[in-house]
Design an enzyme around this catalytic site. Sequence first.
Site, mmCIF file in Angstrom:
data_model
loop_
_atom_site.group_PDB
_atom_site.id
_atom_site.type_symbol
_atom_site.label_atom_id
_atom_site.label_comp_id
_atom_site.label_asym_id
_atom_site.label_seq_id
_atom_site.Cartn_x
_atom_site.Cartn_y
_atom_site.Cartn_z
ATOM 1 N N ARG A 123 88.158 -33.119 75.983
ATOM 2 C CA ARG A 123 87.649 -32.372 77.148
ATOM 3 C C ARG A 123 86.595 -31.328 76.797
ATOM 4 N NH1 ARG A 123 92.933 -32.565 77.932
ATOM 5 N NH2 ARG A 123 93.594 -34.203 79.342
ATOM 6 N N LYS A 145 70.836 -30.841 78.889
ATOM 7 C CA LYS A 145 71.100 -32.213 79.344
ATOM 8 C C LYS A 145 71.492 -33.068 78.143
ATOM 9 C CE LYS A 145 67.730 -32.904 83.056
ATOM 10 N NZ LYS A 145 66.643 -33.853 83.371
ATOM 11 N N GLU A 187 54.618 -33.361 74.223
ATOM 12 C CA GLU A 187 55.385 -32.466 75.114
ATOM 13 C C GLU A 187 54.942 -31.007 74.934
ATOM 14 O OE1 GLU A 187 57.307 -33.851 77.363
ATOM 15 O OE2 GLU A 187 57.774 -35.820 76.512
ATOM 16 N N LYS A 229 60.298 -23.839 78.140
ATOM 17 C CA LYS A 229 61.275 -24.754 78.748
ATOM 18 C C LYS A 229 62.539 -24.002 79.145
ATOM 19 C CE LYS A 229 63.703 -29.089 78.750
ATOM 20 N NZ LYS A 229 64.237 -30.271 78.081
ATOM 21 N N GLU A 239 67.947 -28.535 88.506
ATOM 22 C CA GLU A 239 66.805 -29.368 88.843
ATOM 23 C C GLU A 239 66.460 -29.413 90.330
ATOM 24 O OE1 GLU A 239 65.073 -33.320 86.753
ATOM 25 O OE2 GLU A 239 67.079 -32.574 86.350
ATOM 26 N N ARG A 243 62.060 -27.262 87.939
ATOM 27 C CA ARG A 243 62.153 -28.111 86.755
ATOM 28 C C ARG A 243 61.290 -29.368 86.909
ATOM 29 N NH1 ARG A 243 67.782 -28.689 83.329
ATOM 30 N NH2 ARG A 243 66.956 -29.979 81.656
ATOM 31 N N ASN A 247 57.888 -32.746 84.689
ATOM 32 C CA ASN A 247 57.528 -34.166 84.787
ATOM 33 C C ASN A 247 56.023 -34.391 84.772
ATOM 34 O OD1 ASN A 247 59.943 -35.579 84.752
ATOM 35 N ND2 ASN A 247 60.342 -35.048 86.898
ATOM 36 N N HIS A 250 54.478 -37.561 83.578
ATOM 37 C CA HIS A 250 55.583 -38.497 83.371
ATOM 38 C C HIS A 250 55.684 -39.591 84.430
ATOM 39 C CE1 HIS A 250 56.726 -35.858 80.154
ATOM 40 N NE2 HIS A 250 57.831 -36.522 79.884
ATOM 41 N N HIS A 254 56.249 -43.147 82.888
ATOM 42 C CA HIS A 254 57.443 -43.977 83.080
ATOM 43 C C HIS A 254 57.060 -45.381 83.525
ATOM 44 C CE1 HIS A 254 59.963 -40.081 83.519
ATOM 45 N NE2 HIS A 254 60.022 -40.544 82.278
ATOM 46 N N HIS A 266 57.023 -42.877 73.890
ATOM 47 C CA HIS A 266 57.050 -41.993 75.061
ATOM 48 C C HIS A 266 55.896 -40.976 75.049
ATOM 49 C CE1 HIS A 266 58.729 -39.632 78.332
ATOM 50 N NE2 HIS A 266 58.710 -38.557 77.561
HETATM 51 N N1 LIG Z 1 68.153 -34.058 76.752
HETATM 52 C C1 LIG Z 1 66.915 -33.863 77.138
HETATM 53 O O1 LIG Z 1 66.620 -32.957 77.902
HETATM 54 C C2 LIG Z 1 65.851 -34.775 76.606
HETATM 55 C C3 LIG Z 1 64.496 -34.442 76.767
HETATM 56 C C4 LIG Z 1 63.532 -35.284 76.211
HETATM 57 C C5 LIG Z 1 63.932 -36.427 75.532
HETATM 58 N N2 LIG Z 1 65.249 -36.719 75.403
HETATM 59 C C6 LIG Z 1 65.697 -37.909 74.663
HETATM 60 O O2 LIG Z 1 65.309 -37.761 73.311
HETATM 61 C C7 LIG Z 1 65.192 -39.053 72.738
HETATM 62 C C8 LIG Z 1 63.923 -39.108 71.905
HETATM 63 O O3 LIG Z 1 64.013 -38.162 70.874
HETATM 64 P P1 LIG Z 1 63.184 -38.368 69.526
HETATM 65 O O4 LIG Z 1 61.783 -38.629 69.847
HETATM 66 O O5 LIG Z 1 63.541 -37.251 68.635
HETATM 67 O O6 LIG Z 1 63.769 -39.757 69.005
HETATM 68 P P2 LIG Z 1 64.759 -40.138 67.805
HETATM 69 O O7 LIG Z 1 65.954 -39.291 67.791
HETATM 70 O O8 LIG Z 1 64.940 -41.612 67.897
HETATM 71 O O9 LIG Z 1 63.880 -39.785 66.534
HETATM 72 C C9 LIG Z 1 62.703 -40.516 66.299
HETATM 73 C C10 LIG Z 1 62.737 -41.176 64.915
HETATM 74 O O10 LIG Z 1 62.477 -40.175 63.935
HETATM 75 C C11 LIG Z 1 63.500 -40.165 62.962
HETATM 76 N N3 LIG Z 1 63.608 -38.783 62.499
HETATM 77 C C12 LIG Z 1 63.993 -37.707 63.213
HETATM 78 N N4 LIG Z 1 63.873 -36.606 62.485
HETATM 79 C C13 LIG Z 1 63.408 -36.977 61.273
HETATM 80 C C14 LIG Z 1 63.060 -36.280 60.080
HETATM 81 N N5 LIG Z 1 63.128 -34.943 60.012
HETATM 82 N N6 LIG Z 1 62.635 -36.995 59.023
HETATM 83 C C15 LIG Z 1 62.518 -38.364 59.101
HETATM 84 N N7 LIG Z 1 62.803 -39.072 60.203
HETATM 85 C C16 LIG Z 1 63.241 -38.377 61.281
HETATM 86 C C17 LIG Z 1 64.720 -40.710 63.654
HETATM 87 O O11 LIG Z 1 65.627 -41.267 62.733
HETATM 88 C C18 LIG Z 1 64.094 -41.768 64.560
HETATM 89 O O12 LIG Z 1 63.884 -42.949 63.829
HETATM 90 C C19 LIG Z 1 65.220 -40.056 73.858
HETATM 91 O O13 LIG Z 1 66.472 -40.704 73.888
HETATM 92 C C20 LIG Z 1 65.062 -39.193 75.096
HETATM 93 O O14 LIG Z 1 65.707 -39.717 76.234
HETATM 94 C C21 LIG Z 1 66.212 -35.914 75.923
HETATM 95 ZN ZN LIG Z 2 58.880 -36.535 78.045
#
Ligand SMILES: NC(=O)c1ccc[n+]([C@@H]2O[C@H](COP(=O)([O-])OP(=O)(O)OC[C@H]3O[C@@H](n4cnc5c(N)ncnc54)[C@H](O)[C@@H]3O)[C@@H](O)[C@H]2O)c1
Ligand SMILES: [Zn+2]
Length: 365
Positions: A123, A145, A187, A229, A239, A243, A247, A250, A254, A266
């Site tokens: 929980r 999130k 971003e 942010k 949201e 917020r 976007n 975006h 998308h 992305h």
């Molecule tokens: N929660 C939120 O508010 C929010 C906002 C934006 C995006 N997201 C989510 O975030 C995700 C994308 O995040 P991301 O771009 O970090 O992707 P990711 O976590 O897949 O990382 C990208 C790649 O980089 C590698 N990597 C990360 N750090 C590294 C490092 N220091 N050295 C070597 N390799 C490294 C990872 O292993 C992966 O292969 C998506 O799932 C998206 O939906 C969430």
């Molecule tokens: Zn984005």
Amino acid sequence: MLAGSVTVDTGSAAPYEVRVEPALDLASAVSHALRPGAGAILTDSSVGPLHADAVSAALADAGWEIPAVVTVPAGEASKSLAVYETVLRRLAAAGLPRDGTLFALGGGVVGDLGGFVASSYMRGINLVQLPTSLLAMVDSSVGGKVGLDLPEGKNLVGAFLQPRLVAANLDWLQTLPDRELSQGLAEVVKMGILSGGSFYDDLGEHLGAARGRDAEALQALILDSVRYKAAVVTEDEREAGLRAVLNYGHTIAHGLEAAAGYDLPHGEAVAVGMLAAARLSQSKLGPDLVETHEDLLRAAGLPLTVPSADVEAVLGAMGRDKKRRSSDGEGRYRFVLLEDIGRPVHGVPVTADEARSAIGSVLGP
Ligand SMILES: NC(=O)c1ccc[n+]([C@@H]2O[C@H](COP(=O)([O-])OP(=O)(O)OC[C@H]3O[C@@H](n4cnc5c(N)ncnc54)[C@H](O)[C@@H]3O)[C@@H](O)[C@H]2O)c1
Ligand SMILES: [Zn+2]
């Protein structure tokens, strides 16, 4: 050493610190936030081999017991119910207690998955975000999130959970692949344009050096982004409206991502989505910010066009506003556009034809 932190106070949970430093002293950062106890580390197959041992050692130094280090495959596919179950069962098998802490060491995938695990295991347990990608440092680790994807769509399962601490060691970015660094910069550019003011000035000053992984430049832009942010999501935690400006770029992004079967990174989709939105802003609201966008995207190592795609497929995936129809019977789209740098407006109606030409303007051969 450059000290750097932002305190985030959303009002709905205890305020927490976001620490962003080179050679971050993790033991001391964690000791400020939480009394040591049992903790598990969640990481992925790319980040774990590079950074998990040092994190484990730092936590042990601070008096933590780490009964489990759970490594999931790198990549978006790990934000699944199947991997979620595996992680929960690993924590249960290791006996992580109710007052335990999950340390999410990785990019946004590990942060979102780990956050959702922490929101639901027994929980809810404490979450510490240790973001290692630039995107995770500036975007996904801020705002609370967390969640998973379903085969039916991205981020369809989730929760809100504020971490107890976000600690980002800038040295981690030294191992991040170039293309991933640019995804995060997309971003950063987005938020600098939305924010205006000194954050926008910092883009001009630091983007080039950040791309070369200069710690001071990265730190300045990450702290700007986190502050921005955090301010936006604190005003509007659930949201309701504000917020929505996040976007920016975006809507078309998308559509492009869906039309490309998610092969398009992305940040690259967002880059051209912003450029298209700048063109729409000019034709609908007046300001000429197209060249400004082009300069910033180039400095960030981002493209100005993406590989050709079927414009109708992009439009179809964009999600039109079904309640409002234009006179030609086609749905209208709702965009975040700019009156100026630092002055976004959300909910601007855009016709299908206007959207078609904006999309066409960023499609390459
Ligand atoms: N929660 C939120 O508010 C929010 C906002 C934006 C995006 N997201 C989510 O975030 C995700 C994308 O995040 P991301 O771009 O970090 O992707 P990711 O976590 O897949 O990382 C990208 C790649 O980089 C590698 N990597 C990360 N750090 C590294 C490092 N220091 N050295 C070597 N390799 C490294 C990872 O292993 C992966 O292969 C998506 O799932 C998206 O939906 C969430
Ligand atoms: Zn984005």
